[in-house]
Write a protein that holds these residues in place. Structure first.
Motif, PDB file in Angstrom:
ATOM      1  N   GLY A   9       0.915  -1.239  -0.196  1.00 20.78           N
ATOM      2  CA  GLY A   9      -0.194  -0.071   0.019  1.00 20.78           C
ATOM      3  C   GLY A   9       0.739   1.242  -0.038  1.00 20.78           C
ATOM      4  O   GLY A   9       1.913   1.208  -0.044  1.00 20.78           O
ATOM      5  N   PRO A  27      -4.752  -1.232  -2.103  1.00 16.49           N
ATOM      6  CA  PRO A  27      -5.072  -0.593  -3.059  1.00 16.49           C
ATOM      7  C   PRO A  27      -4.894  -1.622  -4.329  1.00 16.49           C
ATOM      8  O   PRO A  27      -4.486  -2.818  -4.229  1.00 16.49           O
ATOM      9  N   SER A  31      -4.881   1.294  -9.068  1.00 20.50           N
ATOM     10  CA  SER A  31      -4.452   2.108  -7.868  1.00 20.50           C
ATOM     11  C   SER A  31      -2.869   2.198  -7.935  1.00 20.50           C
ATOM     12  O   SER A  31      -2.273   3.032  -7.981  1.00 20.50           O
ATOM     13  N   TYR A  37      -4.491   6.623  -4.592  1.00 19.27           N
ATOM     14  CA  TYR A  37      -5.487   6.162  -3.707  1.00 19.27           C
ATOM     15  C   TYR A  37      -6.722   6.089  -4.421  1.00 19.27           C
ATOM     16  O   TYR A  37      -7.037   7.043  -5.318  1.00 19.27           O
ATOM     17  N   ASP A  77      -5.095   2.671   4.440  1.00 20.34           N
ATOM     18  CA  ASP A  77      -5.515   1.332   4.406  1.00 20.34           C
ATOM     19  C   ASP A  77      -5.215   0.638   5.638  1.00 20.34           C
ATOM     20  O   ASP A  77      -4.312   0.970   6.226  1.00 20.34           O
TER      21      ASP A  77
END
Length: 173
Positions: A9, A27, A31, A37, A77
């Protein structure tokens, strides 16, 4: 093909002004490729945020991020890293999840007073990977419908209506 794709992430979008934290799961492929994001063209996250906080959802990514942070919204996240073939949350391999340091984020952004989960997987991963005694677990939390295009059972207007609670929470704080 026993090779598993490990998805890593992004750093949190957060600063001192943060009063709410939106938590996704991990993601998507789109992404990660975009380095943004909610980078999938059909993800409703940016159009919803643009409507809630009156900014152009098609503006350059840094501009959108700045507008969100100016509104008091942080984004991160639940998983910092996990094995997941493809982009579907249902494909995340639970044993491979390495959680983000949410308590560390809370120390850096002590104004965060409410969590909003972008979908059910984020909420489930959060409960599974962040211990009950963690500081982050003491905050009130709201699960909202996923903005992912894979979550097609709700129309955009229905998702937008549900996500109004985020703006209402900011107006109340």
């Amino acid at each position: 093909m026993g090779h598993e794709v490990v998805v890593t992430g992004f750093a949190p979008l957060a600063d001192d002004a943060a009063r709410v934290l939106v938590l996704g799961s991990l993601p998507s492929v789109a992404s990660v490729q975009a380095g943004q994001y909610y980078g999938h063209a059909r993800n409703a996250f940016w159009p919803i945020m643009g409507r809630l906080f009156a900014f152009d959802a098609n503006a350059d990514y840094p501009e959108r991020c700045a507008a969100l942070m100016a509104a008091g919204v942080a984004v991160w996240d639940v998983a910092a890293q996990a094995q997941r073939p493809g982009s579907l949350d249902s494909a995340i391999r639970p044993p491979s999840v390495r959680p983000t340091d949410l308590d560390g984020l809370l120390q850096r952004c002590p104004g965060i007073g409410h969590l909003f989960f972008n979908g059910g997987t984020a909420a489930r991963l959060f409960r599974r990977h962040h211990p009950a005694d963690a500081a982050i677990r003491q905050l009130p939390a709201t699960q909202l419908p996923s903005t992912s295009p894979a979550h097609a059972s709700l129309r955009f207007e229905q998702k937008l209506a549900a996500w109004q609670s985020l703006r209402e929470r900011l107006q109340a704080s």
